[in-house]
Design an enzyme around this catalytic site. Structure first.
Site, short mmCIF file in Angstrom:
data_model
loop_
_atom_site.label_atom_id
_atom_site.label_comp_id
_atom_site.label_asym_id
_atom_site.label_seq_id
_atom_site.Cartn_x
_atom_site.Cartn_y
_atom_site.Cartn_z
N LYS A 8 -1.69 33.80 5.44
CA LYS A 8 -2.30 33.33 4.19
C LYS A 8 -2.37 34.47 3.19
O LYS A 8 -2.07 34.31 2.01
CB LYS A 8 -3.70 32.75 4.48
N GLN A 19 -12.12 30.69 7.91
CA GLN A 19 -11.20 30.37 9.00
C GLN A 19 -11.99 29.90 10.22
O GLN A 19 -12.89 30.60 10.69
CB GLN A 19 -10.36 31.62 9.34
N ASP A 24 -10.14 24.17 1.51
CA ASP A 24 -9.78 23.48 2.75
C ASP A 24 -10.09 21.99 2.65
O ASP A 24 -9.69 21.21 3.52
CB ASP A 24 -10.58 24.08 3.92
#
Ligand code: NAP
Length: 284
Positions: free
Chosen positions: A53, A97, A120
């Site tokens: 990422k 995460q 997200d």
């Protein structure tokens, strides 16, 4: 033989488009959009995902950083960081995460993230918007699946789609997106009876199960489009999907390989979500 849907190539096109839009945003606003990733703990798979990422975010010109916290981080410490990122006007996207260490409740983290920065798309406010047809941030992997179908020219309206797996991360949002595009959607899961027969009814199958090569040709109608979200290891440790590719490829109409299908799209969509979040914040 099925046509391959090339996620590596499509993801590159998305990243090129995002890079151009990021440069334009930077010219208009005096700064590029920014993505802040929080990595807590020492899960090796998470470390790899976050490195990728970071690499692609830099490549398209996004600002931001990775906030690395120890495995022993307390819930309050992590939540304090999220509050700080929420309050910082120069932060556009926040991604924590998962999994987080066991002493930190994932539900509390998701509850706290500013929905406008929730790249997200997992905050309840964004989930509600997705199911009620309003504009919000949509989870990256499901958006990637839809983009692959669009780029492959697969019509969705009126088509029978079966989504295998009902997780909040993949299965449910994919189903919501297909429904919003007028597909007739069936969600199947571990308690579904005669899974293969349900899948054979579909013109589009999305597999998001987490079981190596579960779906063989007995699950797939000839000519169907197959999107394989699964990322598993086979008996010799090789990366493979939820679909038995070698068995299904000869009869499917189109299929995504693993690797090189959905995987590269997830990060590309994260970059695009960060841009969308920045654009929405600057407009609002
Ligand atoms: P998950 O949370 O474990 O959910 C799996 C779903 O599959 C559940 O709904 C479960 O049903 C269902 N299931 C499990 N075994 C089944 C069976 N034998 N028959 C029918 N349904 C079954 O997994 P996830 O997070 O959605 O991820 C799914 C897969 O996608 C994993 O391989 C993951 O690594 C991969 N993934 C890939 C990406 C990417 O970027 N490519 C991103 C995210 C996930 P129940 O609800 O009844 O338990």
């Amino acid at each position: 033989m099925a046509r391959w849907i090339d996620g590596t190539q499509i993801a590159k096109t998305v990243r090129d488009d995002v890079a151009q839009a990021v440069a334009l945003f930077a010219r208009q606003h005096g700064r590029p959009p920014s993505l802040h990733v929080v990595l807590a703990g020492d899960d090796p798979a998470s470390a790899v995902y976050v490195r990728n990422k970071e690499k692609f975010a830099a490549q398209v010109g996004l600002a931001g950083t990775v906030h690395r916290l120890p495995q022993s981080v307390s819930e309050e410490e992590l939540l304090t960081l999220v509050r700080r990122l929420n309050d910082d006007p120069l932060v556009d996207g926040i991604l924590v995460q998962f999994p987080v260490p066991p002493q930190v409740r994932q539900s509390e983290v998701l509850r706290l993230i500013d929905p406008e920065k929730d790249v997200d798309g997992l905050h309840a406010s964004n989930v509600g918007k997705l199911w009620s047809g309003r504009t919000g941030l949509v989870p990256c992997t499901p958006r990637g699946c839809l983009r692959l179908l669009d780029e492959a020219g697969v019509a969705l309206a009126g088509k029978r789609a079966v989504v295998v797996g009902r997780s909040n991360l993949v299965g449910k949002p994919v189903a919501a997106l297909l429904l919003a595009r007028d597909a007739t959607v069936t969600l199947v899961h571990s308690k579904t009876q005669d899974l293969a027969a349900r899948c054979r009814e579909a013109e589009i199958v999305i597999a998001a199960v987490g079981r190596a090569k579960l779906l063989n040709r007995s699950f797939i109608a000839p000519g169907a489009t197959v999107i394989d979200v699964g990322m598993n290891r086979d008996e010799v440790g090789k990366l493979c999907g939820d679909v038995d590719f070698a068995d299904v490829e000869p009869i499917a109409g189109a299929i995504t390989p693993v690797p090189g299908g959905v995987g590269p799209m997830t990060i590309a969509m994260l970059l695009e979500n960060t841009l969308l979040a920045a654009q929405a914040r600057s407009a609002g």
